[in-house]
Write a protein that holds these residues in place. Sequence first.
Motif, PDB file in Angstrom:
ATOM      1  N   THR A 158       0.839  -1.187   0.000  1.00  0.00           N
ATOM      2  CA  THR A 158       0.000   0.000   0.000  1.00  0.00           C
ATOM      3  C   THR A 158       0.875   1.237   0.000  1.00  0.00           C
ATOM      4  OG1 THR A 158      -1.718  -1.151   1.270  1.00  0.00           O
ATOM      5  CG2 THR A 158      -1.841   1.253   1.168  1.00  0.00           C
ATOM      6  N   ILE A 159       0.632   2.120  -0.959  1.00  0.00           N
ATOM      7  CA  ILE A 159       1.373   3.372  -1.035  1.00  0.00           C
ATOM      8  C   ILE A 159       0.508   4.486  -0.480  1.00  0.00           C
ATOM      9  CG2 ILE A 159       0.625   3.927  -3.390  1.00  0.00           C
ATOM     10  CD1 ILE A 159       3.500   4.965  -3.895  1.00  0.00           C
ATOM     11  N   SER A 160       1.133   5.416   0.232  1.00  0.00           N
ATOM     12  CA  SER A 160       0.399   6.552   0.792  1.00  0.00           C
ATOM     13  C   SER A 160       1.318   7.763   0.802  1.00  0.00           C
ATOM     14  CB  SER A 160      -0.095   6.243   2.211  1.00  0.00           C
ATOM     15  OG  SER A 160       0.985   5.969   3.074  1.00  0.00           O
ATOM     16  N   ALA A 161       0.704   8.930   0.907  1.00  0.00           N
ATOM     17  CA  ALA A 161       1.475  10.173   0.873  1.00  0.00           C
ATOM     18  C   ALA A 161       1.061  11.080   2.010  1.00  0.00           C
ATOM     19  CB  ALA A 161       1.281  10.872  -0.472  1.00  0.00           C
ATOM     20  N   ASP A 162       2.041  11.702   2.629  1.00  0.00           N
ATOM     21  CA  ASP A 162       1.802  12.750   3.630  1.00  0.00           C
ATOM     22  C   ASP A 162       2.368  14.030   3.044  1.00  0.00           C
ATOM     23  OD1 ASP A 162       1.801  14.539   5.754  1.00  0.00           O
ATOM     24  OD2 ASP A 162       2.215  12.975   7.236  1.00  0.00           O
ATOM     25  N   ASN A 163       1.487  14.796   2.428  1.00  0.00           N
ATOM     26  CA  ASN A 163       1.902  16.002   1.716  1.00  0.00           C
ATOM     27  C   ASN A 163       2.564  17.006   2.662  1.00  0.00           C
ATOM     28  OD1 ASN A 163       2.247  17.575  -0.500  1.00  0.00           O
ATOM     29  ND2 ASN A 163       0.072  17.803  -0.955  1.00  0.00           N
ATOM     30  N   ALA A 164       2.064  17.100   3.868  1.00  0.00           N
ATOM     31  CA  ALA A 164       2.593  18.064   4.833  1.00  0.00           C
ATOM     32  C   ALA A 164       4.038  17.749   5.210  1.00  0.00           C
ATOM     33  CB  ALA A 164       1.724  18.097   6.080  1.00  0.00           C
ATOM     34  N   LYS A 165       4.385  16.467   5.169  1.00  0.00           N
ATOM     35  CA  LYS A 165       5.740  16.037   5.522  1.00  0.00           C
ATOM     36  C   LYS A 165       6.600  15.773   4.295  1.00  0.00           C
ATOM     37  CE  LYS A 165       4.502  13.902   9.947  1.00  0.00           C
ATOM     38  NZ  LYS A 165       4.527  12.645  10.753  1.00  0.00           N
ATOM     39  N   THR A 194       6.509  13.328   2.372  1.00  0.00           N
ATOM     40  CA  THR A 194       6.961  11.954   2.527  1.00  0.00           C
ATOM     41  C   THR A 194       5.940  10.990   1.934  1.00  0.00           C
ATOM     42  OG1 THR A 194       8.175  12.507   4.539  1.00  0.00           O
ATOM     43  CG2 THR A 194       7.700  10.190   4.174  1.00  0.00           C
ATOM     44  N   VAL A 195       6.447  10.006   1.239  1.00  0.00           N
ATOM     45  CA  VAL A 195       5.615   8.936   0.688  1.00  0.00           C
ATOM     46  C   VAL A 195       6.049   7.627   1.340  1.00  0.00           C
ATOM     47  CG1 VAL A 195       5.124   7.596  -1.400  1.00  0.00           C
ATOM     48  CG2 VAL A 195       5.134  10.096  -1.484  1.00  0.00           C
ATOM     49  N   TYR A 196       5.056   6.799   1.649  1.00  0.00           N
ATOM     50  CA  TYR A 196       5.316   5.543   2.332  1.00  0.00           C
ATOM     51  C   TYR A 196       4.916   4.358   1.451  1.00  0.00           C
ATOM     52  CZ  TYR A 196       5.280   8.766   6.268  1.00  0.00           C
ATOM     53  OH  TYR A 196       5.533   9.827   7.104  1.00  0.00           O
ATOM     54  N   LEU A 197       5.594   3.256   1.662  1.00  0.00           N
ATOM     55  CA  LEU A 197       5.205   2.003   1.030  1.00  0.00           C
ATOM     56  C   LEU A 197       5.107   0.955   2.131  1.00  0.00           C
ATOM     57  CD1 LEU A 197       4.620   0.583  -1.699  1.00  0.00           C
ATOM     58  CD2 LEU A 197       6.997  -0.214  -1.641  1.00  0.00           C
ATOM     59  N   GLN A 198       3.874   0.601   2.470  1.00  0.00           N
ATOM     60  CA  GLN A 198       3.648  -0.445   3.459  1.00  0.00           C
ATOM     61  C   GLN A 198       3.643  -1.785   2.743  1.00  0.00           C
ATOM     62  OE1 GLN A 198       3.214  -0.244   6.918  1.00  0.00           O
ATOM     63  NE2 GLN A 198       3.281  -2.483   6.826  1.00  0.00           N
ATOM     64  N   MET A 199       4.523  -2.667   3.184  1.00  0.00           N
ATOM     65  CA  MET A 199       4.658  -3.973   2.529  1.00  0.00           C
ATOM     66  C   MET A 199       4.317  -5.066   3.529  1.00  0.00           C
ATOM     67  SD  MET A 199       8.130  -3.355   0.305  1.00  0.00           S
ATOM     68  CE  MET A 199       9.188  -3.362   1.748  1.00  0.00           C
TER      69      MET A 199
END
Length: 121
Positions: A68-75, A77-82
């Motif tokens: 699952t990919i997600s983004a925190d625009n304020a930070k 930062t983009v995450y990839l939960q595996m």
Amino acid sequence: VQLQASGGGLVQAGGSLRLSCAASGRTFSTSVVGWFRQAPGKERAFVAAITWNGISTKYTDSMKGRFTISADNAKNTVYLQMNSLKPEDTAVYYCAAGQFLSRATTNYDYWGQGTLVTVSS
């Protein structure tokens, strides 16, 4: 734009990891962030991508449901939960930024240094 990927490591099959991609610099010049991976002896392959606003995503079919990919625009930062990791997920994972939500490496202008994920059986 500078990208810093982190969060890789050694995990047993069936385990989970969360990768982070922290962006700095002229991030407003990009629209999307993607994750790619490169296993030894193989070409770099697309994993997932997301727009900075988090509205649109794209996945490689074989990873949809596990990653699952997600983004925190304020930070910035983009995450990839595996989750449910498999030994064949072992690779160096790279994040990249570009203008288009695309699976093609050529559509990404900026690349991070990569973070190694090793999944043991």
